[in-house]
Scaffold this motif. Structure first.
Motif, PDB file in Angstrom:
ATOM      1  N   ILE A  30       0.715  -1.138  -0.222  1.00 31.35           N
ATOM      2  CA  ILE A  30      -0.088   0.036   0.165  1.00 31.35           C
ATOM      3  C   ILE A  30       0.851   1.101  -0.165  1.00 31.35           C
ATOM      4  CG2 ILE A  30      -1.687   1.323   1.405  1.00 31.35           C
ATOM      5  CD1 ILE A  30      -2.859  -1.341   2.243  1.00 31.35           C
ATOM      6  N   VAL A  31       1.998   1.050   0.605  1.00 24.44           N
ATOM      7  CA  VAL A  31       2.858   2.112   0.760  1.00 24.44           C
ATOM      8  C   VAL A  31       4.268   1.485   0.432  1.00 24.44           C
ATOM      9  CG1 VAL A  31       1.812   4.072   2.057  1.00 24.44           C
ATOM     10  CG2 VAL A  31       3.155   2.088   3.183  1.00 24.44           C
ATOM     11  N   HIS A  32       5.298   2.474  -0.434  1.00 19.26           N
ATOM     12  CA  HIS A  32       6.396   2.017  -0.515  1.00 19.26           C
ATOM     13  C   HIS A  32       7.429   2.620   0.295  1.00 19.26           C
ATOM     14  CE1 HIS A  32      10.114   0.398  -2.801  1.00 19.26           C
ATOM     15  NE2 HIS A  32       9.780   1.123  -3.761  1.00 19.26           N
ATOM     16  N   ASN A  33       7.637   1.912   1.504  1.00 17.76           N
ATOM     17  CA  ASN A  33       8.258   2.345   2.919  1.00 17.76           C
ATOM     18  C   ASN A  33       9.216   1.847   3.462  1.00 17.76           C
ATOM     19  OD1 ASN A  33       6.541   0.303   3.549  1.00 17.76           O
ATOM     20  ND2 ASN A  33       5.658   1.249   5.444  1.00 17.76           N
ATOM     21  N   ASN A  34       9.718   0.768   3.027  1.00 16.87           N
ATOM     22  CA  ASN A  34      10.620  -0.479   3.521  1.00 16.87           C
ATOM     23  C   ASN A  34      12.094   0.404   3.872  1.00 16.87           C
ATOM     24  OD1 ASN A  34       9.179  -2.731   3.968  1.00 16.87           O
ATOM     25  ND2 ASN A  34       9.008  -3.217   1.692  1.00 16.87           N
ATOM     26  N   GLU A  35      12.317   1.331   2.932  1.00 16.54           N
ATOM     27  CA  GLU A  35      13.532   1.938   3.196  1.00 16.54           C
ATOM     28  C   GLU A  35      13.594   2.655   4.754  1.00 16.54           C
ATOM     29  OE1 GLU A  35      17.617   3.156   3.037  1.00 16.54           O
ATOM     30  OE2 GLU A  35      16.372   1.427   2.003  1.00 16.54           O
ATOM     31  N   TYR A  36      12.353   3.340   4.935  1.00 16.62           N
ATOM     32  CA  TYR A  36      12.366   4.033   6.065  1.00 16.62           C
ATOM     33  C   TYR A  36      11.988   3.315   7.383  1.00 16.62           C
ATOM     34  CZ  TYR A  36      11.561   8.001   3.087  1.00 16.62           C
ATOM     35  OH  TYR A  36      12.068   8.812   2.156  1.00 16.62           O
ATOM     36  N   HIS A  37      11.564   1.876   7.227  1.00 16.22           N
ATOM     37  CA  HIS A  37      11.860   0.790   8.399  1.00 16.22           C
ATOM     38  C   HIS A  37      13.156   0.588   8.571  1.00 16.22           C
ATOM     39  CE1 HIS A  37       7.499  -0.033   9.536  1.00 16.22           C
ATOM     40  NE2 HIS A  37       6.877  -0.199   8.213  1.00 16.22           N
ATOM     41  N   TYR A  38      13.719   0.178   7.532  1.00 20.25           N
ATOM     42  CA  TYR A  38      15.055  -0.061   7.818  1.00 20.25           C
ATOM     43  C   TYR A  38      15.972   1.058   8.549  1.00 20.25           C
ATOM     44  CZ  TYR A  38      20.126  -1.470   6.513  1.00 20.25           C
ATOM     45  OH  TYR A  38      21.457  -1.494   6.808  1.00 20.25           O
ATOM     46  N   LEU A  39      15.808   2.184   8.169  1.00 21.61           N
ATOM     47  CA  LEU A  39      16.376   3.251   8.536  1.00 21.61           C
ATOM     48  C   LEU A  39      15.751   3.434  10.211  1.00 21.61           C
ATOM     49  CD1 LEU A  39      16.018   5.860   5.787  1.00 21.61           C
ATOM     50  CD2 LEU A  39      18.083   4.910   6.630  1.00 21.61           C
ATOM     51  N   ALA A  40      14.768   3.112  10.540  1.00 22.40           N
ATOM     52  CA  ALA A  40      14.292   3.178  12.015  1.00 22.40           C
ATOM     53  C   ALA A  40      14.882   2.323  12.834  1.00 22.40           C
ATOM     54  CB  ALA A  40      12.883   3.155  12.017  1.00 22.40           C
ATOM     55  N   TRP A  41      15.085   1.007  12.075  1.00 19.92           N
ATOM     56  CA  TRP A  41      15.910  -0.188  12.639  1.00 19.92           C
ATOM     57  C   TRP A  41      17.171  -0.084  12.857  1.00 19.92           C
ATOM     58  CZ3 TRP A  41      13.374  -3.482  15.426  1.00 19.92           C
ATOM     59  CH2 TRP A  41      12.144  -3.921  15.228  1.00 19.92           C
ATOM     60  N   GLN A  42      17.771   0.552  12.216  1.00 20.51           N
ATOM     61  CA  GLN A  42      19.214   1.172  12.143  1.00 20.51           C
ATOM     62  C   GLN A  42      19.439   2.125  13.447  1.00 20.51           C
ATOM     63  OE1 GLN A  42      22.180  -0.087  10.385  1.00 20.51           O
ATOM     64  NE2 GLN A  42      20.449  -1.251  10.007  1.00 20.51           N
ATOM     65  N   LYS A  43      18.687   3.030  13.613  1.00 18.33           N
ATOM     66  CA  LYS A  43      18.560   4.087  14.554  1.00 18.33           C
ATOM     67  C   LYS A  43      18.258   3.309  16.061  1.00 18.33           C
ATOM     68  CE  LYS A  43      17.198   8.245  14.712  1.00 18.33           C
ATOM     69  NZ  LYS A  43      16.389   9.482  14.560  1.00 18.33           N
ATOM     70  N   LEU A  44      17.561   2.383  16.014  1.00 15.62           N
ATOM     71  CA  LEU A  44      17.165   1.505  17.147  1.00 15.62           C
ATOM     72  C   LEU A  44      18.575   0.671  17.648  1.00 15.62           C
ATOM     73  CD1 LEU A  44      14.584   1.056  18.970  1.00 15.62           C
ATOM     74  CD2 LEU A  44      14.598  -1.218  18.102  1.00 15.62           C
ATOM     75  N   ALA A  45      18.933   0.009  16.440  1.00 21.78           N
ATOM     76  CA  ALA A  45      20.078  -0.981  16.594  1.00 21.78           C
ATOM     77  C   ALA A  45      21.400  -0.016  17.049  1.00 21.78           C
ATOM     78  CB  ALA A  45      20.625  -1.297  15.321  1.00 21.78           C
ATOM     79  N   LYS A  46      21.512   1.262  16.716  1.00 18.60           N
ATOM     80  CA  LYS A  46      22.925   1.922  17.548  1.00 18.60           C
ATOM     81  C   LYS A  46      22.687   2.181  18.824  1.00 18.60           C
ATOM     82  CE  LYS A  46      25.222   5.925  16.103  1.00 18.60           C
ATOM     83  NZ  LYS A  46      25.501   7.282  15.543  1.00 18.60           N
ATOM     84  N   LYS A  47      21.203   2.549  19.162  1.00 16.72           N
ATOM     85  CA  LYS A  47      21.003   3.031  20.529  1.00 16.72           C
ATOM     86  C   LYS A  47      21.299   1.825  21.433  1.00 16.72           C
ATOM     87  CE  LYS A  47      17.568   4.489  23.611  1.00 16.72           C
ATOM     88  NZ  LYS A  47      15.995   5.173  23.961  1.00 16.72           N
TER      89      LYS A  47
END
Length: 216
Positions: free
Chosen positions: A12-29
């Motif tokens: 419905i939305v082409h958003n997977n890159e933004y999920h990946y970026l969010a996971w990266q921020k979480l992973a760093k923390k």
């Protein structure tokens, strides 16, 4: 009668890159490692609590896992908010299906907050009979539970339904449910996908192809 079942993220939305970026921020923390390959092959399509179990190797209790998971989803919504838009060709396709009185439903591994953010944020909920989200299933994709419940929600046999998916685990879930699957090459290359039909977006899909898949 036929029915249409839509995954949300990557369809419905082409958003997977933004999920990946969010996971990266979480992973760093939290000092964990999530590679792009691992995300695409092992994480995409799973429920939030399943992901917490995988990423933190069972070290978090249920309340901690939920808290960290919801933190990630809040990061995602913040990152994607200004970029939020329906996948190319989706709305004309939904309008066409609606004009033919075809029941449609969303089956997603996402939490309710993301469903509201996406469907209500883009005024898309009006096209769908309902939503099966992560709170309504006990086993995430590739298990077929979500899509079996979707078919039940629109009172259709799975074999008379088409599932629209982008994730490898989601495609398997649709196939295991007994539905036909149209895969969108938004998260994986066409070569990585195996489905009844592969498209880049909904602008490439003709209604005749939908009917042909279901033998209408």
């Amino acid at each position: 009668m036929i029915g249409l079942i839509f995954d949300m993220d990557g369809v419905i939305v082409h958003n997977n890159e933004y999920h990946y970026l969010a996971w990266q921020k979480l992973a760093k923390k939290y000092n964990v490692k999530i590679t792009r390959k691992y995300y695409r092959e092992k994480m995409n399509g799973r429920t939030l609590m399943e992901l917490m179990e995988i990423i933190f190797d069972g070290e978090l209790d249920k309340s901690q896992a939920l808290s960290v998971g919801l933190e990630k989803e809040a990061i995602y919504r913040e990152l994607y908010a200004e970029h939020r838009e329906a996948t190319k060709g989706l709305i004309p396709f939904l309008e066409l299906a609606k004009s033919k009185n075809i029941p449609m439903v969303v089956g997603t591994s996402a939490p309710k907050e993301n469903v509201v953010f996406t469907l209500d944020g883009l005024d898309l909920r009006k096209y769908f009979v309902g939503v099966v989200d992560d709170s309504m299933v006990t086993k995430g994709k590739p298990e077929p539970e979500v899509y079996l419940k979707c078919a039940e929600m629109i009172k259709r046999e799975p074999r008379k339904c088409i599932v629209f998916e982008d994730a490898l685990s989601g495609i398997k879930a649709g196939q295991r449910a007994g539905a036909k699957v149209i895969a969108l090459a938004t998260s994986h290359t066409r070569e990585e996908l195996s489905a009844d039909l592969i498209i880049d977006d909904f602008s490439q899909l003709k209604w005749e192809q939908v009917e042909a898949l279901l033998g209408v």
